[in-house]
Design a protein around this motif. Sequence first.
Motif, PDB file in Angstrom:
ATOM      1  N   ASP A  31      34.080  38.757  38.803  1.00 19.37           N
ATOM      2  CA  ASP A  31      33.105  37.851  39.438  1.00 19.37           C
ATOM      3  C   ASP A  31      32.284  37.064  38.422  1.00 19.37           C
ATOM      4  O   ASP A  31      31.095  36.793  38.632  1.00 19.37           O
ATOM      5  CB  ASP A  31      32.178  38.623  40.385  1.00 19.37           C
ATOM      6  CG  ASP A  31      32.917  39.188  41.588  1.00 19.37           C
ATOM      7  OD1 ASP A  31      33.843  38.519  42.069  1.00 19.37           O
ATOM      8  OD2 ASP A  31      32.583  40.296  42.026  1.00 19.37           O
ATOM      9  N   ILE A  32      32.900  36.698  37.320  1.00 23.00           N
ATOM     10  CA  ILE A  32      32.254  35.844  36.327  1.00 23.00           C
ATOM     11  C   ILE A  32      32.670  34.401  36.616  1.00 23.00           C
ATOM     12  O   ILE A  32      33.865  34.098  36.636  1.00 23.00           O
ATOM     13  CB  ILE A  32      32.627  36.272  34.899  1.00 23.00           C
ATOM     14  CG1 ILE A  32      32.140  37.701  34.647  1.00 23.00           C
ATOM     15  CG2 ILE A  32      32.052  35.313  33.871  1.00 23.00           C
ATOM     16  CD1 ILE A  32      32.540  38.272  33.311  1.00 23.00           C
ATOM     17  N   PRO A  33      31.728  33.495  36.857  1.00 19.71           N
ATOM     18  CA  PRO A  33      32.073  32.176  37.406  1.00 19.71           C
ATOM     19  C   PRO A  33      32.587  31.146  36.407  1.00 19.71           C
ATOM     20  O   PRO A  33      33.111  30.108  36.818  1.00 19.71           O
ATOM     21  CB  PRO A  33      30.752  31.704  38.012  1.00 19.71           C
ATOM     22  CG  PRO A  33      29.698  32.381  37.197  1.00 19.71           C
ATOM     23  CD  PRO A  33      30.269  33.720  36.845  1.00 19.71           C
ATOM     24  N   MET A  34      32.449  31.409  35.109  1.00 18.20           N
ATOM     25  CA  MET A  34      32.788  30.408  34.094  1.00 18.20           C
ATOM     26  C   MET A  34      33.493  31.090  32.931  1.00 18.20           C
ATOM     27  O   MET A  34      33.174  32.231  32.574  1.00 18.20           O
ATOM     28  CB  MET A  34      31.514  29.730  33.586  1.00 18.20           C
ATOM     29  CG  MET A  34      31.715  28.708  32.488  1.00 18.20           C
ATOM     30  SD  MET A  34      32.325  27.142  33.116  1.00 18.20           S
ATOM     31  CE  MET A  34      30.792  26.441  33.760  1.00 18.20           C
ATOM     32  N   ALA A  35      34.465  30.400  32.338  1.00 17.02           N
ATOM     33  CA  ALA A  35      35.062  30.839  31.079  1.00 17.02           C
ATOM     34  C   ALA A  35      34.732  29.805  30.016  1.00 17.02           C
ATOM     35  O   ALA A  35      34.550  28.617  30.316  1.00 17.02           O
ATOM     36  CB  ALA A  35      36.566  31.007  31.218  1.00 17.02           C
ATOM     37  N   ASP A  94      34.440  29.508  39.557  1.00 16.03           N
ATOM     38  CA  ASP A  94      33.783  29.582  40.868  1.00 16.03           C
ATOM     39  C   ASP A  94      32.898  28.342  41.010  1.00 16.03           C
ATOM     40  O   ASP A  94      31.818  28.269  40.421  1.00 16.03           O
ATOM     41  CB  ASP A  94      32.957  30.861  40.964  1.00 16.03           C
ATOM     42  CG  ASP A  94      32.318  31.078  42.320  1.00 16.03           C
ATOM     43  OD1 ASP A  94      32.006  30.079  43.003  1.00 16.03           O
ATOM     44  OD2 ASP A  94      32.106  32.238  42.701  1.00 16.03           O
ATOM     45  N   VAL A  95      33.359  27.356  41.776  1.00 16.08           N
ATOM     46  CA  VAL A  95      32.645  26.082  41.893  1.00 16.08           C
ATOM     47  C   VAL A  95      31.250  26.295  42.478  1.00 16.08           C
ATOM     48  O   VAL A  95      30.258  25.745  41.974  1.00 16.08           O
ATOM     49  CB  VAL A  95      33.450  25.090  42.757  1.00 16.08           C
ATOM     50  CG1 VAL A  95      32.623  23.836  43.055  1.00 16.08           C
ATOM     51  CG2 VAL A  95      34.743  24.700  42.046  1.00 16.08           C
ATOM     52  N   LYS A  96      31.152  27.050  43.529  1.00 17.69           N
ATOM     53  CA  LYS A  96      29.867  27.261  44.198  1.00 17.69           C
ATOM     54  C   LYS A  96      28.855  27.906  43.249  1.00 17.69           C
ATOM     55  O   LYS A  96      27.726  27.432  43.098  1.00 17.69           O
ATOM     56  CB  LYS A  96      30.058  28.127  45.438  1.00 17.69           C
ATOM     57  CG  LYS A  96      28.775  28.376  46.232  1.00 17.69           C
ATOM     58  CD  LYS A  96      29.072  29.174  47.491  1.00 17.69           C
ATOM     59  CE  LYS A  96      27.799  29.546  48.238  1.00 17.69           C
ATOM     60  NZ  LYS A  96      27.092  28.347  48.763  1.00 17.69           N
TER      61      LYS A  96
END
Length: 439
Positions: free
Chosen positions: A138-142, A331-333
């Motif tokens: 659940d990490i939204p960015m790399a 995760d765009v949101k």
Amino acid sequence: MSKSSYLAHPIDPTSAERMSTAGLRMQLLDITDTVAYDAWLSATTRGFHGGRPNDERQKATREGIAYRRNTGVWDDASTEELEPVGTVDSWPGRLGIPGGRTIESWAVSMVTVAPTHSGRGIARALLEAELRTAGALDIPMAMLTVSESTLYRRYGFAPAAMAADYEIDTKRVSWSGPIPDGRVEFTSLEVFRDGWAAMHERLVPSLIGEIDVWPLRAAQIAGTSTDDEERAKNLRAIRYLDADGTVAGYAIYRVKGDDHDFTSHTLNVEYLITETPDAYAALWRYLLSVPLVEKVTAQLRSVDEPVRWMITDWRAATAKTWEHQYLRILDVKACLEGRGYLTPGEIVFDVTDDLGFAGGRWQFSIDQDGVGRVSEAAKDSKTPALELGVAELSALYLGGVRATTLLAAGRLRESTPGAAVLADVLMQSEKTPYLSIWY
């Protein structure tokens, strides 16, 4: 996130199976196995054309990155079965984003593939595994910095913060900037190391594009690690204290001589960090006025350095710009709602993502307080829309890349005329994104 949760997370089964089909073995490295770890580190060093590290440096590096998740690909048919033919390491960290905030991001580093095994899908397996692992956590960015800029777009990464290398002819410099009331003084490498690392830790939320620094990297920059003792001998550290005696900035530099002309030294600014405009002005004024120096160079600086406006001859300073901080939205949101905004408005991002993380038609609105909201957009929405890939949305995220530039480059398409200009207005940030380190 606890250290144990990401270190113990199972290896990605899709990539592991792909490697097995290719006759290779992909697995996590047990960092407590010093023999296996030293073989893994030897492979990464070779991948970046570095020299063989000695035992002391091996130990320091092993301890310095023990918090990371280390992955390797092995060819069990090789006579050098301990040494992997592909490597990567990763960890969760903070990324400074607009609005004085941070977002948890999956940092990726040490990506290497042995040239003996190129063309066997190792890089793809490693990088897709990292993205799927981050998604599962659940990490939204790399995020990553790159040695080869052509590799990462296919995985959805794009440059979002640029960097510049500066060269300043001090013979043409006349200082026209502020002259603060504080003072600049020399300090030890150890004081510099601890001071700049602590300052950096405080400032990350306000430094768009910046990430956390780890103790080993702080020591490497300060010259107190075992990496390069010759370099450390020539380092000079300084700090700025304001009129109240509070330390508000640090810099470290080296001076290299000219064997034929003692007045023609080159001063290289190795690192500079400041907490106030006064500290910035005072440290740069000092660096540009050191006697017997004809040229000041500084690498890995912002493309928008204020020092260029603090000297009377703009052409005394030349800059070579390049891309540095790469991002990949998962995760765009979470990403779009995580940062702050300066202008209210509404737009639709019609995003494609070949790996399936961020694709969709996203209604994005910003209220009067600069709070962003994301929801799925109806197909008949009348809101101005942009069609773009996840790489392009990632490039726009920090506000350092303009949608109108990407439009002109054919990297996105307007479903509604004027949508790119609207995106420029909505995605702007309060300062130029910038990352001061490699990782």
